[in-house]
Structures are given as structure tokens and as C-alpha cells.
Design a protein around this motif. Sequence first.
Motif, short mmCIF file in Angstrom:
data_model
loop_
_atom_site.label_atom_id
_atom_site.label_comp_id
_atom_site.label_asym_id
_atom_site.label_seq_id
_atom_site.Cartn_x
_atom_site.Cartn_y
_atom_site.Cartn_z
N ILE A 205 0.72 -1.19 0.12
CA ILE A 205 0.01 -0.01 0.15
C ILE A 205 0.89 1.15 -0.03
CG2 ILE A 205 -1.56 1.17 1.43
CD1 ILE A 205 -3.09 -1.38 2.21
N LEU A 209 0.18 3.60 -3.26
CA LEU A 209 -0.78 4.47 -2.98
C LEU A 209 -0.57 5.82 -2.22
CD1 LEU A 209 -3.65 1.76 -1.98
CD2 LEU A 209 -3.21 2.86 -4.21
N ALA A 215 -9.05 2.52 -3.77
CA ALA A 215 -8.52 1.06 -3.90
C ALA A 215 -9.84 0.39 -3.87
CB ALA A 215 -7.64 0.72 -2.56
N PHE A 229 -6.12 1.10 5.00
CA PHE A 229 -6.50 2.12 3.87
C PHE A 229 -6.94 3.36 4.68
CE2 PHE A 229 -7.43 -1.71 0.99
CZ PHE A 229 -6.41 -1.37 0.22
N GLU A 230 -7.94 3.30 5.66
CA GLU A 230 -8.47 4.51 6.14
C GLU A 230 -7.50 5.27 6.77
OE1 GLU A 230 -11.35 2.88 8.82
OE2 GLU A 230 -13.05 2.74 7.37
N ILE A 234 -7.01 6.51 2.03
CA ILE A 234 -7.07 6.16 0.62
C ILE A 234 -8.58 5.89 1.03
CG2 ILE A 234 -6.93 4.02 -0.81
CD1 ILE A 234 -4.49 5.76 0.05
N VAL A 236 -12.00 3.74 -0.40
CA VAL A 236 -12.40 2.44 -0.69
C VAL A 236 -13.35 2.15 -1.11
CG1 VAL A 236 -12.28 0.13 0.39
CG2 VAL A 236 -10.58 2.11 1.43
N TYR A 264 -7.67 -5.09 -3.92
CA TYR A 264 -6.99 -6.04 -2.93
C TYR A 264 -8.06 -7.27 -2.80
CZ TYR A 264 -6.64 -7.89 2.03
OH TYR A 264 -6.47 -8.80 2.96
#
Length: 498
Positions: A205, A209, A215, A229-230, A234, A236, A264
Motif C-alpha cells: 500500500i 498509493l 482502492a 486504507f482509512e 485511501i 475504498v 485487494y
Amino acid sequence: MLRNADREKPMYLRIRDELRQRIVAGDIAVGSTLPPSRQLANDLKVSRITVTNAYDELKAEGLIDGKIGSGMFVLPAQYWLSTMTKGGKTVIESYSAWQQNLSAIEITRREKSLSMILPQSTIPVSLNFGVGTGDTSLFPIVDVRKIVSEILDKGDATALNYEAYQGFLPLRQVLTRYLRQQSIIVDAEEIYITAGSQQAVQLVIEALLKPGDCAIVENPTYSIVLSLFESRGIKVIGIPMDNEGMKDDLLEAEIQKKSPKLIYTVPTFHNPTGTVMSPMRRSRISALANRYGVPVLEDDYIRELRFFNPIPPPIAAWDKHGDIIYVGSFSKSLFPAIRLGYIVARGPIQNRLLYLKRVSDLGSSALLQRIMYHFLESGKLQKHWRRLSRIHNRRQAAMIRALRNHFPAGSSWQSNDGGLWLWIRVPPKVSVATLLESCIRSGVYFSPGETHFVEPNDQPYIRLNFAALDEKKIENGISIIGSLIHEQLNSGLQAKTT
């Protein structure tokens, strides 16, 4: 009471916080006797053990003293302030501005739920269906002891030194042979050893990113990756699933609309549903990745623990252009403390991953990598996997029997071909958040479905680990959860809304 309580917390912590606030503010005078646990439990309509746990917490902090049943009284401020300091806790009069700014950062609903997962939590439960590991009694302690002794008896000091950033070469070489059995043809230079699959995913990641990028994931998916991600800002997008895995037609539509930077996926024994993606779907996703120039991060965290049916090759087996980044792990199929995973990557991304690994931790444990090498090279690991698979298969069957006996009509699930857990849909009128709170009071824990969705709310799903407990405990725990679901339905409680 409970005027300012955080309703996301277990009840005993809400009671503790409210009483602590009133004691510190002076609303409850020094020397005052707190209500008897039975009386307060009746007043709050909770179990007596809930109040007892709250009182125990306050006593441990030095705010109150006495004996439950004989009376608990409030200690003088100078006593509990002194106790907190002696206990290693510094009393802070006020925090600096930078600290206050940090405290203003919103804690997501997902994180509040994840913070309750043991063993990180101190929630007292005896039957934990929420963990992401197997049964500790099945860990190969004897084999580990022998392997460590063999390594150290040789006097090889390199086992206690720093290891090469990319990883122990003999381990990477034996992994190439293992991966060839999975139809992934690689050489040792395309493998990177990491501190578990968690670090592997994090490195990918970070390599690909930046904040604001998009993503794509399955919806639901692995909750920790959603948090990852959070935490990096990012965006999602969740793609619904069916019995064959992520719906590839919807995936292509979102790729066209959102131009994601990464896909992912957990195609084998998907977390949390346990679904195994079909070969056709795997081939299709590999083709989409190449057609639209989107890398795929394939998380194959536990493919080794399978029961009877053959498992399709990884998506990476279809990769002809370096589009699939493959991640494997041994933490769940051997034991968590091994903390070893690996990345298979081809092309220019290799240098980027190696750089990030180096600045992250200077390389994974040399000793643990040698232990892992011996497990693989000797065949002990394969033997261990076969044993676990037989046991897990029996335990899944025991859980399904218990679900049929104790869960109400309207519940649904399907058996899996391997992995660690079952994904249960409860009747729509059941509030899983309320159910979890009731279960914790009864000494049972499970993973609430909401933590696995892109948009968390009180989803009608729970994830139950069938691998961590023996068959007797599975029956006991499922009967408790089932009875509490029936109790909630009979009381007419409706699912919470967000």
C-alpha cells in the motif's frame, strides 16, 4: 446514571467511567459508600457481575476500597492520586495543544469494534470466537523447541544477528519450491520476507498509493486492511460477492468509473466469508488487471488449511505481466508468534518494496526465519498442516451442528472447504451490536460483521472462529449466543441504526 457514557463500550466500562467522573469531580464525596453491587445492578438492569467488574476496575485505580458485599467506599483524592503515581501512571494536570489536537481525531466505529478483539483487549471472556488464530493447545511446541536447539547448538551466530533486508536466502529458496507446487513459477530474488502478511500488505500500500487514491476490495473484507486504507486517507470501494468470489462484472464497471490504483482480494478462504474464488473468476481478474493497468494485491493468508476439495491455483498463477502482487503468511497456519510472511513481486516494484522494508525494520528476525526454513525443509510444517486440517474440519462440523440446534429460523450460513471461520447471517431484526454486548456479559465474544464492511453499521452478520476452541466449548458458546439471540427477538428489540 450513565449520562455521558460511550455506548460503543462494554457496559461495565461505561459504569466505571461514569463513577470515575463523578468521584474525580467531587459529586460523590470522599468516604461515601457506593451502592451494593446487587442494588446497582437492579437499578441499571444489568447483571451483578457487570457492576462487580466496574467496581474492580475502580478499585485497581485506587479510587475506591472495601469488599464487594460488605461495602465499597470512596478514597480521599490524595490517596488515589498517590496510588496512580506509585503505579507508574503520571498524573497530568493538562495536556499541551498538540496532544489535545490528537484527541480530537475521530475514532471510527470500525476501530471501536476492533479495539474489543482479544488478546489486545482486557474484556473478560472465556469463550472467544472472535480471534483470527487457531487453538493454542495445537501449536507445535515440541518441534519448535527441537528446531531452536538445533540452530543454537550449531553455534551459528548469524541466527542472532541482523538478516538481509530481503530475507534469509535458504528460506526464500525453499519457498520457490513450495510456490511452484501452487503453480507460481518464481525465483528467490522475487520473494521478500516480511513480518507477517500485515507488514506485507502495508508495504505494498505504501509503495503504490498516496492519500486520496482509490482502492477496490471485496465487500465484506479483512477488517484490519480496511483500517489500514482509512489510516492513509485511501478511498475504498467495496465490490459485492457471490459464491464464486468478487463479482467481476461489477469490478470492471468500478474500474472504468473510478480508475483505482489497487485491487485487494482474498480469493482463498476469504476473510470473513470463507468463500473460495472460482478458477474462472481468478483468470478474469488477472485479465482485468492487465487490460486496465491496475495492480492486484492477492492475500493468500491460509491456503494450506484446506479440507477435502482441491483449491484453485492463486490468481498469481495466471499473471504474465507482473500485475499480481502475491502475499503469503505462516502466522495463522503455524503459530502467530512466528510473525513471518512474504511478498512475491516482479518488475521495478521490487526495488521500491526492498527500500520500504529496509527503512521499516532493517529486516525480519533472523532466528524466526531459520525456524521457518527448518519447518518447511524438514516436512514438519506440511505434517502440521494436515493435522490441523483434520481437526478444523471436525470443529467446523461441530459448529454447524450447534448452529442448527441453537440459532433461530432466519439464520443462514454455509460450510467452507478450509480456513478458520464461518460467516453467519442472523435474522434482520437482531441488533448485532446489542447481541455482542450481551455475549460479553456472558463471557462469550465474536467478531461483529460491521467491522468487515466498507461502510460499517449494525450489519446482520457475525464471524465465528471454529478453529480456536474444542468441540465441547463450541457447543457451549453457540448455545449461549443462540439463547441471547432468541432473548433479543422475544423482547422485540430492533436493530440499531447509525
